[in-house]
Design a protein around this motif. Sequence first.
Motif, PDB file in Angstrom:
ATOM      1  N   GLN A   1     -42.123   2.174  -5.460  1.00  0.00           N
ATOM      2  CA  GLN A   1     -42.276   2.289  -6.914  1.00  0.00           C
ATOM      3  C   GLN A   1     -41.242   3.220  -7.540  1.00  0.00           C
ATOM      4  O   GLN A   1     -40.985   3.159  -8.753  1.00  0.00           O
ATOM      5  N   ASP A   2     -40.606   4.077  -6.726  1.00  0.00           N
ATOM      6  CA  ASP A   2     -39.626   5.035  -7.243  1.00  0.00           C
ATOM      7  C   ASP A   2     -38.182   4.563  -7.076  1.00  0.00           C
ATOM      8  O   ASP A   2     -37.247   5.259  -7.484  1.00  0.00           O
ATOM      9  N   VAL A   3     -37.990   3.384  -6.479  1.00  0.00           N
ATOM     10  CA  VAL A   3     -36.631   2.852  -6.305  1.00  0.00           C
ATOM     11  C   VAL A   3     -36.124   2.361  -7.664  1.00  0.00           C
ATOM     12  O   VAL A   3     -36.788   1.555  -8.329  1.00  0.00           O
ATOM     13  N   PRO A   4     -34.943   2.823  -8.105  1.00  0.00           N
ATOM     14  CA  PRO A   4     -34.434   2.448  -9.436  1.00  0.00           C
ATOM     15  C   PRO A   4     -33.823   1.051  -9.480  1.00  0.00           C
ATOM     16  O   PRO A   4     -32.617   0.872  -9.684  1.00  0.00           O
ATOM     17  N   LEU A   5     -34.666   0.034  -9.294  1.00  0.00           N
ATOM     18  CA  LEU A   5     -34.184  -1.350  -9.348  1.00  0.00           C
ATOM     19  C   LEU A   5     -33.889  -1.753 -10.785  1.00  0.00           C
ATOM     20  O   LEU A   5     -34.608  -1.341 -11.710  1.00  0.00           O
ATOM     21  N   PRO A   6     -32.844  -2.568 -11.008  1.00  0.00           N
ATOM     22  CA  PRO A   6     -32.616  -3.097 -12.353  1.00  0.00           C
ATOM     23  C   PRO A   6     -33.761  -4.025 -12.743  1.00  0.00           C
ATOM     24  O   PRO A   6     -34.417  -4.620 -11.882  1.00  0.00           O
ATOM     25  N   GLU A   7     -33.990  -4.151 -14.037  1.00  0.00           N
ATOM     26  CA  GLU A   7     -35.105  -4.955 -14.523  1.00  0.00           C
ATOM     27  C   GLU A   7     -34.967  -6.413 -14.053  1.00  0.00           C
ATOM     28  O   GLU A   7     -33.931  -7.041 -14.221  1.00  0.00           O
ATOM     29  N   GLY A   8     -36.028  -6.929 -13.447  1.00  0.00           N
ATOM     30  CA  GLY A   8     -36.029  -8.296 -12.956  1.00  0.00           C
ATOM     31  C   GLY A   8     -35.856  -8.400 -11.453  1.00  0.00           C
ATOM     32  O   GLY A   8     -36.389  -9.319 -10.833  1.00  0.00           O
ATOM     33  N   ALA A   9     -35.116  -7.462 -10.842  1.00  0.00           N
ATOM     34  CA  ALA A   9     -34.950  -7.466  -9.383  1.00  0.00           C
ATOM     35  C   ALA A   9     -36.219  -6.933  -8.735  1.00  0.00           C
ATOM     36  O   ALA A   9     -36.894  -6.075  -9.302  1.00  0.00           O
TER      37      ALA A   9
ATOM     38  N   ASP B   1     -34.280   0.733   7.630  1.00  0.00           N
ATOM     39  CA  ASP B   1     -35.079  -0.397   7.148  1.00  0.00           C
ATOM     40  C   ASP B   1     -34.159  -1.468   6.571  1.00  0.00           C
ATOM     41  O   ASP B   1     -33.203  -1.158   5.852  1.00  0.00           O
ATOM     42  N   HIS B   2     -34.459  -2.728   6.882  1.00  0.00           N
ATOM     43  CA  HIS B   2     -33.763  -3.849   6.252  1.00  0.00           C
ATOM     44  C   HIS B   2     -34.607  -4.282   5.055  1.00  0.00           C
ATOM     45  O   HIS B   2     -35.753  -4.703   5.222  1.00  0.00           O
ATOM     46  N   ILE B   3     -34.024  -4.175   3.869  1.00  0.00           N
ATOM     47  CA  ILE B   3     -34.769  -4.434   2.630  1.00  0.00           C
ATOM     48  C   ILE B   3     -34.252  -5.727   2.004  1.00  0.00           C
ATOM     49  O   ILE B   3     -33.052  -5.877   1.760  1.00  0.00           O
ATOM     50  N   ILE B   4     -35.160  -6.647   1.747  1.00  0.00           N
ATOM     51  CA  ILE B   4     -34.801  -7.944   1.166  1.00  0.00           C
ATOM     52  C   ILE B   4     -35.192  -7.931  -0.306  1.00  0.00           C
ATOM     53  O   ILE B   4     -36.360  -7.725  -0.655  1.00  0.00           O
ATOM     54  N   ILE B   5     -34.200  -8.137  -1.171  1.00  0.00           N
ATOM     55  CA  ILE B   5     -34.395  -8.023  -2.619  1.00  0.00           C
ATOM     56  C   ILE B   5     -34.052  -9.341  -3.287  1.00  0.00           C
ATOM     57  O   ILE B   5     -32.992  -9.934  -3.021  1.00  0.00           O
ATOM     58  N   PHE B   6     -34.937  -9.812  -4.157  1.00  0.00           N
ATOM     59  CA  PHE B   6     -34.662 -11.007  -4.961  1.00  0.00           C
ATOM     60  C   PHE B   6     -34.004 -10.552  -6.258  1.00  0.00           C
ATOM     61  O   PHE B   6     -34.501  -9.674  -6.957  1.00  0.00           O
ATOM     62  N   ILE B   7     -32.850 -11.172  -6.584  1.00  0.00           N
ATOM     63  CA  ILE B   7     -32.078 -10.799  -7.778  1.00  0.00           C
ATOM     64  C   ILE B   7     -31.982 -12.043  -8.663  1.00  0.00           C
ATOM     65  O   ILE B   7     -31.277 -12.996  -8.324  1.00  0.00           O
ATOM     66  N   PRO B   8     -32.684 -12.075  -9.797  1.00  0.00           N
ATOM     67  CA  PRO B   8     -32.736 -13.299 -10.604  1.00  0.00           C
ATOM     68  C   PRO B   8     -31.451 -13.631 -11.350  1.00  0.00           C
ATOM     69  O   PRO B   8     -31.226 -14.791 -11.707  1.00  0.00           O
ATOM     70  N   HIS B   9     -30.605 -12.620 -11.595  1.00  0.00           N
ATOM     71  CA  HIS B   9     -29.352 -12.850 -12.335  1.00  0.00           C
ATOM     72  C   HIS B   9     -28.213 -12.133 -11.618  1.00  0.00           C
ATOM     73  O   HIS B   9     -28.340 -10.972 -11.230  1.00  0.00           O
ATOM     74  N   LYS B  10     -27.088 -12.834 -11.463  1.00  0.00           N
ATOM     75  CA  LYS B  10     -25.968 -12.246 -10.731  1.00  0.00           C
ATOM     76  C   LYS B  10     -25.409 -10.998 -11.407  1.00  0.00           C
ATOM     77  O   LYS B  10     -24.800 -10.164 -10.753  1.00  0.00           O
ATOM     78  N   ARG B  11     -25.658 -10.867 -12.701  1.00  0.00           N
ATOM     79  CA  ARG B  11     -25.129  -9.682 -13.386  1.00  0.00           C
ATOM     80  C   ARG B  11     -25.790  -8.391 -12.890  1.00  0.00           C
ATOM     81  O   ARG B  11     -25.294  -7.287 -13.160  1.00  0.00           O
ATOM     82  N   LEU B  12     -26.915  -8.517 -12.179  1.00  0.00           N
ATOM     83  CA  LEU B  12     -27.636  -7.337 -11.674  1.00  0.00           C
ATOM     84  C   LEU B  12     -27.161  -6.925 -10.277  1.00  0.00           C
ATOM     85  O   LEU B  12     -27.585  -5.893  -9.772  1.00  0.00           O
TER      86      LEU B  12
END
Length: 463
Positions: free
Chosen positions: A400-408, A436-447
Amino acid sequence: MNILILGAGRVGESVAESLVSEKNDITVIDQDPGRLRILEERLDLRGVVGNGIQPSVLREAGAQDADMVIACAAADESNLVFCKIAHDLFNVPTTVARLRSPEFQAGEPLLDKEGFAVDHVICPEESVMKYIHQLIEYPEALQVLQFAQGRASLIVVRATSGSALVGHTIAEFRELLPDLEMRVVALYRQDQEIAATPATRILPGDEVFVLADSSKIRPVLAGIHRLDKPVQRLMIAGGGRVGLRLARSLVSECEVKLIERDVRRCEYLASQLPSSTLILQGDGADEDLLLDENVGDMDLFLALTSDDEDNILSAMLAKRMGARRVMSLINRRAYAEMMQGSTIDIAISPAHTVIGELLAHVRRGDVAAVHSLRRGAAEALEGVARGDAKTSRLVGRKVQDVPLPEGARIGAIVRGAGEDSRVLMPHHGTLIESDDHIIIFIPHKRLVREVEKLFQVSATFFG
């Protein structure tokens, strides 16, 4: 990143298009000024006309300032020499070559720094074959993509009426399968992403993106989708490089019929494949031929020629004549987007199957794997958390504290190595550990750039 691409053909064009969209500085070298002019008009890149194996042409293209070269010319020998010159004369740090011949494999001494200086090998035909093989193994899926050396998988399915998923919310679906650890990371309805919250209700036709332990794919698919019977009878139209590779890989698993128009190629195919494979000389869009060979009894029809129009027509015809499932190899993006999910069940883009392999080398930070999704619009990225709480934006922090861009969003964490590794479906309070290997879904390439920064270790980071 400053990247030089040799070759403005289909693969080179797709690679350039993908990398330009991420704000890389791209220069494409080709001997055809017409091709380059079209690329320059359509994309924000520079074209250099000339033979890419000539040092003067590389110098004009700016090889002395390049961070990477990607050789996508039609001939293996051109790509090998291009990488050798780029490394030896211009000290380019990273070289990637498209090599069709199985004689050249990654890691062989011939390709090391003292040889042709090829750091990474890509083979579109091999990539397409492996991609199709996964779809044959899991016929219910639209895509099956693997992470962490196959330990975790992202599966994409279309929700169908009558399946356990349709009509239920995501939370209800999890309750129906309490013993299966999985996560719905994205949901698309009529080509638009919608929020995949616990309260989201799944409707027929929705594309559902699910991350799960690879060993659990089969029961997860059984819960999401009506299970299709395994592929036992398969017909391939097109005996080129992809068709031959695929037929070779399937002969021990199912009954294969291969249609090829060229007589000499048929003779070659017969010499390369066991006698149990039926080689037919003819046109894959010939209705009489398909009827005679009982295409309506086929579990899968694959159109794999080098002609998009032929592939589309033959696949549509096979579907109309009763083939249970059809796939078509389509190079042109506009065609692929138009045909995907129509009469043709799956449109396969050769270029997109290799884009992920390339992107993993372009990404900054410790990125282990990249898969292109939604025809290049979205991405699933696997990165490795390195360092400690002082040097990393990930290690020692709760999800919850990881600064992911909005949508990722973080879909899964693979912890540990080898047989001792575990696939975790993280919650808000899950603590990220080093390695840790972390798998992240990124909905837009700009992120992408923002996500990449998370995997970069900094000696001065104290955030």
